[in-house]
Structure formats: C-alpha cells, structure tokens
Design an enzyme around this catalytic site. Structure first.
Site, PDB file in Angstrom:
ATOM      1  N   ASP A   1      63.804  42.349  96.620  1.00  0.00           N
ATOM      2  CA  ASP A   1      64.994  41.871  96.875  1.00  0.00           C
ATOM      3  C   ASP A   1      65.003  41.142  98.141  1.00  0.00           C
ATOM      4  OD1 ASP A   1      68.177  41.399  96.795  1.00  0.00           O
ATOM      5  OD2 ASP A   1      68.081  43.277  95.718  1.00  0.00           O
TER       6      ASP A   1
ATOM      7  N   ASP B   1      69.329  37.624  97.204  1.00  0.00           N
ATOM      8  CA  ASP B   1      70.627  38.009  97.457  1.00  0.00           C
ATOM      9  C   ASP B   1      71.636  36.648  97.825  1.00  0.00           C
ATOM     10  OD1 ASP B   1      72.389  40.625  97.792  1.00  0.00           O
ATOM     11  OD2 ASP B   1      72.644  39.884  99.759  1.00  0.00           O
TER      12      ASP B   1
ATOM     13  N   GLU C   1      70.901  35.293  93.255  1.00  0.00           N
ATOM     14  CA  GLU C   1      72.109  35.859  92.901  1.00  0.00           C
ATOM     15  C   GLU C   1      73.045  34.698  93.236  1.00  0.00           C
ATOM     16  OE1 GLU C   1      75.189  39.625  93.914  1.00  0.00           O
ATOM     17  OE2 GLU C   1      74.039  38.787  95.423  1.00  0.00           O
TER      18      GLU C   1
ATOM     19  N   HIS D   1      73.418  47.225  90.355  1.00  0.00           N
ATOM     20  CA  HIS D   1      73.831  48.119  91.239  1.00  0.00           C
ATOM     21  C   HIS D   1      75.455  47.875  91.922  1.00  0.00           C
ATOM     22  CE1 HIS D   1      72.533  44.773  93.647  1.00  0.00           C
ATOM     23  NE2 HIS D   1      73.164  45.144  94.782  1.00  0.00           N
ATOM     24  N   ASP D   2      75.990  46.719  91.646  1.00  0.00           N
ATOM     25  CA  ASP D   2      77.141  46.310  91.935  1.00  0.00           C
ATOM     26  C   ASP D   2      78.171  46.464  91.030  1.00  0.00           C
ATOM     27  OD1 ASP D   2      76.167  45.760  94.542  1.00  0.00           O
ATOM     28  OD2 ASP D   2      75.697  43.413  93.707  1.00  0.00           O
TER      29      ASP D   2
HETATM   30  C1  GLC Z   1      75.009  41.263  96.978  1.00  0.00           C
HETATM   31  C2  GLC Z   1      74.487  42.464  96.628  1.00  0.00           C
HETATM   32  C3  GLC Z   1      75.287  43.494  97.222  1.00  0.00           C
HETATM   33  C4  GLC Z   1      75.528  43.414  98.566  1.00  0.00           C
HETATM   34  C5  GLC Z   1      75.967  41.986  99.043  1.00  0.00           C
HETATM   35  C6  GLC Z   1      75.577  41.664 100.428  1.00  0.00           C
HETATM   36  O1  GLC Z   1      75.907  41.153  96.273  1.00  0.00           O
HETATM   37  O2  GLC Z   1      74.119  42.745  95.342  1.00  0.00           O
HETATM   38  O3  GLC Z   1      74.929  44.967  96.933  1.00  0.00           O
HETATM   39  O4  GLC Z   1      76.430  44.185  99.096  1.00  0.00           O
HETATM   40  O5  GLC Z   1      74.990  41.158  98.198  1.00  0.00           O
HETATM   41  O6  GLC Z   1      74.251  41.612 100.940  1.00  0.00           O
END
Ligand code: GLC
Ligand code: CA
Length: 558
Positions: free
Chosen positions: A99, A200, A257, A332-333
């Site tokens: 990540d 991320d 992401e 995980h979110d």
């Molecule tokens: C992304 C991650 C999440 C995190 C956010 C801030 O969305 O997947 O878990 O809280 O970024 O880093």
C-alpha cells in the site's frame, strides 16, 4: 485489442495485517503471522497479495497515517521479517503489492514535524499551509472523517490541510523536492523486492489552483470534499512523472484508489497507453446503498440489482480494449459482501456467497478478494458503539448523533451495522478455538461470534465450502482465456432479480446466470444444446428454474 500482461491474468488477495494472524499473543496481527499463512494463500491459488500498510505509524487511522515510509511498525515486526516474507512469498510464486499512502503522511512524520516548526523551514512546503481568512478556515472543505479539512497550528499561526483526520496532513504535490522524495521511497521499496503498489486515494494529490470553496458543501450535512478535490488539474502530470521516473523501470502491478471517477477518467489513469497506472478502483457500485437523507454511507438501505447491473456493465463496456478493470466486492473500508449484496442468514450464506463470487469472477478485469471473503465472513452486529474502534465510525457517530442530532443513537447503530469499516476488520476466523485461532491473547478488535461455524479449518475440511468454490474460480481464470479477454454483454438490463451476462470470444462463449433473490425464478436464455455446465453453486441443474441464489455458468464452443 487483446493485451497479455501477467497482472491481467492474476487474482489479488488483500490482507489487512492487523487482523490477519497474530504470532506472538499481543492481540495484533503481524508479519510472522502472515508468513505462517502464505501456504494457505497458495492453496487458494491467488497470484498476488496486497498488504494494507505495515509502515511505522501512530495508528490514528490504522496505518494509513505513516510516520516513516522506510520503517516497519514494531507491532507488525521488523524489516528482516518483511524481507523473509518477500522471499518466502516469491518461493511460492506469490507477488507482494504494498500500500502506498502518499496523499498524506502522519503528523508525526519527520517532514511534518519540521514543516510545522517555522514558516521558513525547508520542509514547510511539503504540506499545504494557509493563512486564516477572517479568523476562519481558508476554505469550506470538509474532511472525509467529519469536520473541517483544516487544522490551525498555534506555533506558526496558519492552518494546514487534512482531507482525512487532523493527524493526516496532506502532502503538497506542487513541491518537486517532495515528489522526488516519494519517488525515491518507491524505488527503495522496489529494490527490497516488492512487486507493485496499491495507491491510496491517489486521485486526490493535485489540489485545485487557489483552493476554491467546494460548492457542494452544505453546512449541516455530513459531507466530504473528496469528490470535489478528486481528479485535480495536475494529477495526470504527476502520475506520468511517477511512471516515467519509477514504475516504467519495473515489471510491476499498480492499482490506484480513485473515489469519484468516471469511465472517461479511468481511460486517463489506466488506459493501456496512458503511462500512468494499470488499474483503478472505482466506487460507484459501493455507493448504491448510500443514504437518501444526505448522510452519505450512513444508511441501512438495500441496493437495487438493476442499478448494480447498470454500473458494472458500464465499466465493463466502456473500458473494453482501452483500459483494465479491477473487480472487487469489498475491502477493509467496506462491509462484508455476503451481508451487503447477498444473504448472510444461516440458510443462504454459503449459496449466496458463491453466487456473488461467480457473478464477479467471470467479468473482465483483475479480481480482488478481501481476507475472509473466501470463507464467507459476515458483518458484525455489536450493540454498543464502544465496541467499535474505527475512527470514521466513531467520528460519524459523534457528529451525526451528538453534535448535529441528525439521527437517533438506535438508528445510527443500524447504520453502523450496515456500513462500518469494522465489519471488515474483525479478526480473520481460522478455526473454532478461542479467538478463532487469530491470537492466543486479547484481540485488538472483537472477533465475530460466528467464528465457531465460519472459519478456515471448517472450510478446508469441506469440499463444498466457499473456499473451494473460490479456488475453482481462480483456477478457471488461469485456464480459460475467454474469462480474461471475452467480450461482455449484459442480458435483460431491466430484470430486477437475475443478473445474466454473456462473454464471447472468437471460438467460444460463456453464459453467466445469477439469481440475486431468495425466491425461485424461471428464465429462459435459449440455451444451445451443445452448451456445457461449467460451474454452479447447486449440485444439479434444473434448466430454466433458478433456485434461491442459484448461479451457474455455461460454456460452449462456437
Ligand atoms: C483510503 C483507505 C482508508 C483510509 C483513507 C485515508 O480510503 O483505504 O482506509 O482511511 O484512504 O488514508
Ligand atoms: Ca502480534
């Protein structure tokens, strides 16, 4: 045009290290725990492992707040453990994707510690600082975790920007020295032997010139300025630079992401000839059950199948031949897929989990499996908010219930059960011993009570388990090029109960049929006599009759 990159054939498995396997009894998953379980992932048959962050971090957002990119969080292990993990994984032919969190760091990162010392510090410009405007925040942007996206720092009398928690200050990508340091860090990790990056919120890195107000912010709304900030003016320039300086020098897998993207955006980020990323995560299908009362994801609504079909089909059709999809139901979110899009009752959990797996794994793109999905782990329904730990959940409860009084505590708990990120973060359920075999100590977050029946050891002992079904799906993808390259065609868009689609290639065809309801449905897809049943979640085939959550795939040579 058919491309033939290894990552187009791969299936990725996401590990959330904190909740995967504890090896030393402190209640926190760790790297030696992951090493122990690599043979399990090999047995499942995946090719790539994506690890949520394992770097040094004060854990304000469970590792997504990094204080040193080149150090490992001691709770997780040492750099030597990581080297061993990489080498054991590689011996098993498993690749490791890290990540990469570079929209922001932790406020405890040395860069930020320096940056906040004085306005003239060389690291000042590594972050985004602004003067107050009329004694207030420089603009109206809202943090994704609630409240304003700006924090006032007494020492230098300016605000800094944080699109997430105030312990996650946003980096200033306008600064070439900062960008150079990030690229260096990426190269350093690649030199350690990692095989790629999941990036991320990477489409937030370029902020609008002049940081204008977000026109969508409604003062009494639980909003977020993420979508407004997304896809900023220089994001493609930065990603192309990152690609030319780092990524293009290695045979890596990359996925960004990217909240708030259209398929046209995807072409720019992940087009085959874009020289940026290989794939992106879009979020449209994960927002189908968002609140109709303006509370964002805090809702307990059920998605509509027609909407799901529309969105997934649009991504399949628009990207074909031009860019590559990532395929995922959860991470995980997000809540657990079987609870959200399937049916987690005792009666239908197994069958609906297999149905969902089939529906996704026959599409074009690279599938991502989130830990526990392969055994049908479910959401957790704790009765007290104090049992939850996720910063996003706790902030939202405080904001919507205590501050804004937009909803009652009881109602909010139903939203938490439906949407909290902790649904995905309860410890991995390995067996039916205490704490599900996750730890011999006290787990950092509660174990879901259903571990006595839903666990890996039960799944491995049962040939009919969800695990072996996933294993078969992964193996089929390795064997059949039509699953990778076939043309996608949705059937009966308006059908509210069944998701059916075709994949066609030069000399063969697949028909995928999934009943998304707990009712019997009868449908006729004019099946050719030569079509053979390839995989199904029931033991026999009753032709036009689709039993509850039945899902089946036919194959024929044409
Ligand atoms: C992304 C991650 C999440 C995190 C956010 C801030 O969305 O997947 O878990 O809280 O970024 O880093
Ligand atoms: Ca541990």
């Amino acid at each position: 045009m058919v491309r033939n990159n290894w990552w187009q054939k791969a299936v990725v498995y996401q590990i959330y290290p904190r909740s995967f396997q504890d090896s030393n009894g402190d209640g926190i998953g760790d790297i030696p725990g992951i090493i122990q379980r690599l043979p399990y992932l090999k047995e499942l048959g995946v090719q790539v492992i994506w690890l949520s962050p394992i770097y040094q971090s004060p854990n304000d957002d469970n590792g997504y707040d990094i204080s040193d990119y080149r150090k490992i969080l001691p709770e997780f292990g040492t750099m030597a453990d990581v080297q061993e993990m990489i080498s054991v994984a590689h011996q098993l032919n498993l690749k490791i994707m890290m990540d990469l969190v570079v929209n922001h760091t932790s406020d405890e990162h040395d860069w930020f510690q320096q940056s906040r010392l004085s306005r003239s510090n060389p690291y000042r410009d590594y972050y985004i600082w602004r003067d107050p405007v009329d004694g207030h925040e420089p603009n109206n942007w809202l943090s994704d975790f609630g409240g304003p996206a700006w924090e006032f720092d007494d020492k230098t009398q300016q605000y800094y920007l944080h699109l997430f928690s105030k312990k996650q200050p946003d980096l200033n990508w306008e600064n070439p020295a900062m960008r150079h340091d990030i690229y260096d860090t990426m190269s350093w990790w690649l030199a350690q032997g990692v095989d790629g990056f999941r990036m991320d919120v990477i489409n937030l890195i370029s902020k609008q010139r002049g940081l204008p107000n977000d026109p969508n912010v409604d003062a009494d709304n639980h909003g977020s300025s993420m979508t407004f900030v997304a896809n900023g003016p220089k994001v493609h320039q930065y990603l192309q630079e990152m690609n030319s300086k780092v990524l293009s020098q290695h045979d890596v897998i990359t996925v960004g992401e990217t909240p708030g993207v259209t398929t046209a955006d995807a072409m720019q980020y992940a087009g085959f000839d874009a020289h940026e990323l290989q794939m992106i995560f879009q979020f449209e299908h994960t927002e189908l059950d968002n609140s109709h009362e303006g509370l964002g994801k805090w809702s307990d609504e059920r998605f509509k199948l027609v909407d799901l079909k529309k969105i997934l089909s649009k991504w399949q059709n628009d990207l074909e031949g031009k860019a590559w999809n990532s395929l995922y139901w959860n991470n995980h979110d997000r809540p657990r897929v079987v609870s959200r899009f399937g049916d987690d009752s005792d009666k239908y959990r197994v069958i609906s989990a297999k149905m969902l797996a089939t529906t996704l794994h026959f599409m074009q793109g690279t599938p991502y499996i989130y830990q526990g999905e392969e055994i049908g782990m479910t959401n957790v329904n704790w009765s007290a908010i104090s049992q939850y730990q996720d910063i996003d959940t706790l902030n939202a409860f405080d904001d919507l219930v205590n501050q804004q009084k937009r909803t009652t505590p009881e109602k909010m708990m139903t939203y938490v059960h439906h949407s909290s990120r902790d649904n995905a973060r309860t410890p991995m359920q390995w067996d039916n011993t205490r704490n599900a075999g996750f730890t011999s100590g006290k787990p950092w977050l509660g174990v879901n009570d259903n571990y006595t029946t839903i666990n890996v050891s039960e799944s491995l002992a049962n040939q009919q388990s969800i695990f072996y079904f996933y294993k078969k799906l992964i193996a089929l993808r390795q064997q059949m090029s039509i699953i990778i390259n076939g043309h996608y065609q949705l059937l009966d868009m308006a059908d509210e109960s069944v998701y059916a689609y075709r994949r066609t290639a030069q000399d063969s065809e697949l028909l995928i049929i999934s009943n998304f309801t707990d009712q019997v449905q009868t449908r006729n897809y004019s099946l050719d006599a030569s079509a053979k049943l390839l995989i199904s979640n029931y033991e026999d085939d009753q032709g036009d009759v689709l039993r509850p959550y039945e899902s089946k795939v036919y194959f024929k040579d044409t």
